[in-house]
Motif scaffolding. Structure first.
Motif, PDB file in Angstrom:
ATOM      1  N   GLN A  19      34.671  54.283  40.926  1.00  0.00           N
ATOM      2  CA  GLN A  19      34.682  53.065  40.070  1.00  0.00           C
ATOM      3  C   GLN A  19      35.066  52.045  40.823  1.00  0.00           C
ATOM      4  O   GLN A  19      34.518  50.730  40.537  1.00  0.00           O
ATOM      5  N   ARG A  20      35.842  52.005  41.909  1.00  0.00           N
ATOM      6  CA  ARG A  20      36.023  50.950  42.660  1.00  0.00           C
ATOM      7  C   ARG A  20      34.964  50.209  43.349  1.00  0.00           C
ATOM      8  O   ARG A  20      34.921  49.050  43.583  1.00  0.00           O
ATOM      9  N   VAL A  21      34.184  51.256  43.849  1.00  0.00           N
ATOM     10  CA  VAL A  21      32.986  51.004  44.780  1.00  0.00           C
ATOM     11  C   VAL A  21      32.148  50.269  43.866  1.00  0.00           C
ATOM     12  O   VAL A  21      31.570  49.308  44.221  1.00  0.00           O
ATOM     13  N   TYR A  22      31.789  50.673  42.755  1.00  0.00           N
ATOM     14  CA  TYR A  22      30.968  50.136  41.607  1.00  0.00           C
ATOM     15  C   TYR A  22      31.421  48.540  41.266  1.00  0.00           C
ATOM     16  O   TYR A  22      30.715  47.620  41.147  1.00  0.00           O
ATOM     17  N   ARG A  25      30.835  46.343  44.258  1.00  0.00           N
ATOM     18  CA  ARG A  25      29.228  46.196  44.168  1.00  0.00           C
ATOM     19  C   ARG A  25      29.010  45.121  43.230  1.00  0.00           C
ATOM     20  O   ARG A  25      28.179  44.187  43.565  1.00  0.00           O
ATOM     21  N   ALA A  26      29.375  45.017  42.165  1.00  0.00           N
ATOM     22  CA  ALA A  26      29.142  44.251  41.032  1.00  0.00           C
ATOM     23  C   ALA A  26      29.646  42.766  41.591  1.00  0.00           C
ATOM     24  O   ALA A  26      28.963  41.890  41.190  1.00  0.00           O
ATOM     25  N   LEU A  27      30.927  42.801  41.896  1.00  0.00           N
ATOM     26  CA  LEU A  27      31.486  41.321  42.198  1.00  0.00           C
ATOM     27  C   LEU A  27      30.756  40.693  43.303  1.00  0.00           C
ATOM     28  O   LEU A  27      30.802  39.641  43.487  1.00  0.00           O
ATOM     29  N   ARG A  28      30.339  41.728  44.397  1.00  0.00           N
ATOM     30  CA  ARG A  28      29.269  41.090  45.642  1.00  0.00           C
ATOM     31  C   ARG A  28      28.253  40.558  45.172  1.00  0.00           C
ATOM     32  O   ARG A  28      27.790  39.487  45.615  1.00  0.00           O
ATOM     33  N   VAL A  29      27.495  41.143  44.031  1.00  0.00           N
ATOM     34  CA  VAL A  29      26.340  40.566  43.400  1.00  0.00           C
ATOM     35  C   VAL A  29      26.648  39.257  42.739  1.00  0.00           C
ATOM     36  O   VAL A  29      25.923  38.187  43.074  1.00  0.00           O
ATOM     37  N   SER A  34      22.865  33.553  45.946  1.00  0.00           N
ATOM     38  CA  SER A  34      21.785  33.201  45.039  1.00  0.00           C
ATOM     39  C   SER A  34      22.472  33.149  43.659  1.00  0.00           C
ATOM     40  O   SER A  34      21.847  32.166  42.918  1.00  0.00           O
ATOM     41  N   VAL A  35      23.284  33.978  43.225  1.00  0.00           N
ATOM     42  CA  VAL A  35      23.812  33.673  41.732  1.00  0.00           C
ATOM     43  C   VAL A  35      24.625  32.357  41.671  1.00  0.00           C
ATOM     44  O   VAL A  35      24.186  31.622  40.877  1.00  0.00           O
TER      45      VAL A  35
END
Length: 114
Positions: A19-22, A25-29, A34-35
Motif C-alpha cells: 500500500q505504501r509503495v502504491y 508511486r501515485a504521489l511520484r506521478v 509533466s503533471v
C-alpha cells in the motif's frame, strides 16, 4: 498453528508495505514535472481567457501569414502585464511538457530495443 500466524503476519506486513509503495508511486506521478506543467498550462489558459476576449482577437486577426505574426506581436506588446506573464508561462509550460513527452518516448524506444 504457529506457522499459520507467521504467514498471516507476513501477508499483513506485505499488504501494508505494498500500500505504501502504491501511494509513493501515485504521489511520484502526481508531483512529476509533466503533471505540474500541464496544470500550469491549464491555469494560464484559464487566466488568459478571463483577461482577454479571445473571440474578438481571433475575429480581428488578418489572414496573411506575414501580417499575422505582426498582429500577434503587437497584440502581445500592447496588452496588460498579467496577460504577458500568462502567455510566457503558457509557452514555457508547453515547451517543458513537449520535452518531457520527448524524453518519455525516447525511454520507451530504448526499452524496446533491449
Amino acid at each position: 498453528m504457529m506457522n499459520n500466524t507467521m504467514t498471516d503476519d507476513r501477508t499483513k506486513i506485505e499488504r501494508i508495505v505494498m500500500q505504501r509503495v502504491y501511494l509513493i508511486r501515485a504521489l511520484r506521478v502526481a508531483a512529476s514535472g509533466s503533471v505540474l506543467s500541464a496544470l500550469v498550462s491549464l491555469l494560464a489558459l484559464w487566466g488568459i481567457g478571463r483577461e482577454v476576449w479571445i473571440a474578438r482577437v481571433l475575429q480581428n486577426q488578418p489572414h496573411d501569414l506575414g501580417e499575422l505574426v505582426r498582429f500577434y506581436t503587437a497584440a502581445f506588446l500592447h496588452t496588460h502585464l498579467i496577460v504577458q506573464i500568462l502567455v510566457v508561462l503558457l509557452v514555457g509550460s508547453f515547451v517543458f511538457l513537449a520535452r518531457e513527452i520527448g524524453t518519455a518516448v525516447a525511454v520507451m524506444r530504448e526499452n524496446e530495443l533491449v
